[in-house]
Enzyme design. Structure first.
Site, PDB file in Angstrom:
ATOM      1  N   HIS A  50     -17.361 -42.186 -34.828  1.00 52.39           N
ATOM      2  CA  HIS A  50     -18.586 -42.641 -35.454  1.00 52.39           C
ATOM      3  C   HIS A  50     -18.250 -43.450 -36.710  1.00 52.39           C
ATOM      4  O   HIS A  50     -17.121 -43.429 -37.205  1.00 52.39           O
ATOM      5  CB  HIS A  50     -19.478 -41.456 -35.808  1.00 52.39           C
ATOM      6  N   GLU A  52     -18.954 -43.187 -39.864  1.00 48.68           N
ATOM      7  CA  GLU A  52     -18.495 -42.487 -41.062  1.00 48.68           C
ATOM      8  C   GLU A  52     -16.999 -42.178 -40.985  1.00 48.68           C
ATOM      9  O   GLU A  52     -16.263 -42.370 -41.968  1.00 48.68           O
ATOM     10  CB  GLU A  52     -19.288 -41.176 -41.236  1.00 48.68           C
ATOM     11  N   CYS A  75     -24.519 -37.318 -38.385  1.00 50.53           N
ATOM     12  CA  CYS A  75     -24.732 -36.248 -37.402  1.00 50.53           C
ATOM     13  C   CYS A  75     -24.105 -34.947 -37.898  1.00 50.53           C
ATOM     14  O   CYS A  75     -23.173 -34.940 -38.703  1.00 50.53           O
ATOM     15  CB  CYS A  75     -24.152 -36.639 -36.051  1.00 50.53           C
ATOM     16  N   CYS A  84     -20.104 -35.579 -38.304  1.00 47.45           N
ATOM     17  CA  CYS A  84     -19.718 -36.462 -39.409  1.00 47.45           C
ATOM     18  C   CYS A  84     -19.933 -35.790 -40.761  1.00 47.45           C
ATOM     19  O   CYS A  84     -19.252 -36.119 -41.733  1.00 47.45           O
ATOM     20  CB  CYS A  84     -20.511 -37.765 -39.329  1.00 47.45           C
ATOM     21  N   TRP A 170     -33.985 -76.806 -16.480  1.00 42.62           N
ATOM     22  CA  TRP A 170     -34.028 -75.738 -17.481  1.00 42.62           C
ATOM     23  C   TRP A 170     -35.153 -76.060 -18.444  1.00 42.62           C
ATOM     24  O   TRP A 170     -35.297 -77.204 -18.879  1.00 42.62           O
ATOM     25  CB  TRP A 170     -32.701 -75.606 -18.216  1.00 42.62           C
ATOM     26  N   ARG A 184     -28.899 -59.992 -22.819  1.00 44.06           N
ATOM     27  CA  ARG A 184     -28.428 -59.287 -21.624  1.00 44.06           C
ATOM     28  C   ARG A 184     -27.285 -58.340 -21.986  1.00 44.06           C
ATOM     29  O   ARG A 184     -27.180 -57.236 -21.444  1.00 44.06           O
ATOM     30  CB  ARG A 184     -27.970 -60.293 -20.559  1.00 44.06           C
ATOM     31  N   LEU A 204     -28.110 -62.276 -12.373  1.00 44.82           N
ATOM     32  CA  LEU A 204     -28.554 -61.337 -13.412  1.00 44.82           C
ATOM     33  C   LEU A 204     -27.379 -60.659 -14.117  1.00 44.82           C
ATOM     34  O   LEU A 204     -27.424 -59.480 -14.439  1.00 44.82           O
ATOM     35  CB  LEU A 204     -29.494 -60.275 -12.823  1.00 44.82           C
TER      36      LEU A 204
END
Length: 361
Positions: A50, A52, A75, A84, A170, A184, A204
């Site tokens: 994390h 921290e 956390c 943390c 486009w 995306r 996609l």
């Protein structure tokens, strides 16, 4: 430097984790001692250290007595990483400045309480609005257990997403299209309807360098996605979910053999139940969806109440045409006062085009 300036630096660090931390939040941390930054860190990837602990590991000198700026409440529970709060206490940090509170029931106020009980000074709500915006996906998912849905479309200044002949490539510039690729990468999944698959045969995928491909979700009520489509042909390489109300066991088996996952849902108003779909996808730990559907799916999504944000890419062009398609179709609304309300809008210039982002109120 002020608390706000150090927190801004932590926010910039946090954004580097965009696309890689899901379903965890993006978090940045800065450690300051005697008005000098001695350590910086951000949550780089789900399952890894994390922010921290990254910042503490980066320290150029002993952090005892220093101040830590962190964009999200530390956390205090054991997950893939240890708490943390323990690392902060062990390091001898004197003061912690926090941007957002963590809505995770395992944390929610408990992390701050632990730090205060051990004598640390804690300052909350510093640049809270900006910190909340950074983690709007995480905050929504934690509160609802359903994905944060962003409806995205590109249109002309007269509100058309294609010419009267159905041509759309486009509408926007390369700069705007590149920005779409970052979206995306950011979202866990991308969703379209069967109409888009039949009309465009899209891939996609994310074409951003070193980008992460989103999970592909096809809303296909009657299961008509062609087996020769690029979606099906690449389903073993990119996770693909077909959301359907079809009960034909043999046809479903064929799609599964091609690598597609089948999500069977109830039918509502002649299409799959989109609210049920969101619940099921949330159970799959899919925390965000970029909706790139056509007008029909967009209307159904808005009517179902599953959309949290609108992204409208607007090009300085006019198509005209009574039959040229608009971004939202369906039956529409009768009275002005019943319109879908949007708010907290912002505009971003992308080359010659503009992106307007608005929250669905």
């Amino acid at each position: 430097m002020t608390d706000e300036q150090y927190m801004k630096q932590a926010l910039e660090l946090a954004e580097r984790g965009c696309g890689y931390t899901s379903p965890n939040p993006m978090v940045g941390a800065v450690i300051v001692k005697e008005n000098r930054i001695i350590g910086e860190g951000w949550h780089k990837k789900y399952g890894e250290l994390h922010a921290e602990r990254e910042a503490l590991a980066d320290c150029k000198e002993n952090p005892e007595g220093a101040t830590m700026y962190v964009t999200l409440e530390p956390c205090c529970h054991q997950g893939k990483q240890p708490p943390c709060t323990e690392a902060i206490l062990e390091a001898g940090i004197r003061r912690v400045v926090v941007g957002s509170g963590d809505p995770n029931p395992l944390v929610s106020g408990k992390g701050i309480q632990i730090l205060r009980e051990h004598g640390l000074e804690v300052t909350e709500h510093v640049m809270e609005e900006e910190c909340n915006r950074l983690n709007e996906i995480f905050l929504h998912y934690m509160r609802t257990k359903t994905p944060f849905v962003t409806m995205k479309y590109a249109m002309t200044m007269d509100g058309k997403i294609a010419t009267k002949a159905g041509l759309s490539k486009w509408i926007t510039s390369e700069t705007a299209r590149n920005h779409v690729q970052t979206q995306r990468h950011k979202h866990s999944a991308i969703m379209v309807g069967i109409g888009t698959v039949l009309a465009d045969d899209p891939m996609l995928t994310c074409r951003m360098p070193n980008g992460k491909n989103p999970i592909r979700i096809i809303c296909d009520t009657n299961l008509h996605t062609p087996f020769h489509s690029r979606i099906v042909e690449t389903a073993k390489d990119v996770r693909t979910i077909l959301a359907t109300s079809c009960t034909d066991g043999e046809r479903i088996k064929q799609y599964r053999q091609c690598g597609c996952e089948i999500l069977q849902l109830e039918r509502k108003e002649n299409h799959i139940d989109l609210r049920q779909l969101m619940k099921r996808l949330g159970e799959e730990k899919i925390d965000s969806i970029l909706l790139e559907g056509g007008g029909t799916l967009n209307w159904s999504a808005l009517k179902s109440g599953i959309v949290q944000k609108i992204q409208a890419y607007i090009a300085p062009k006019l198509f005209g045409g009574l039959d040229a398609k608009s971004p939202v179709a369906g039956e529409g609304i009768l009275r002005v006062e019943n319109a879908v309300k949007l708010g907290n809008s912002r505009m971003i210039r992308l080359g010659d085009d503009y992106l307007i982002e608005s929250e669905v109120l």
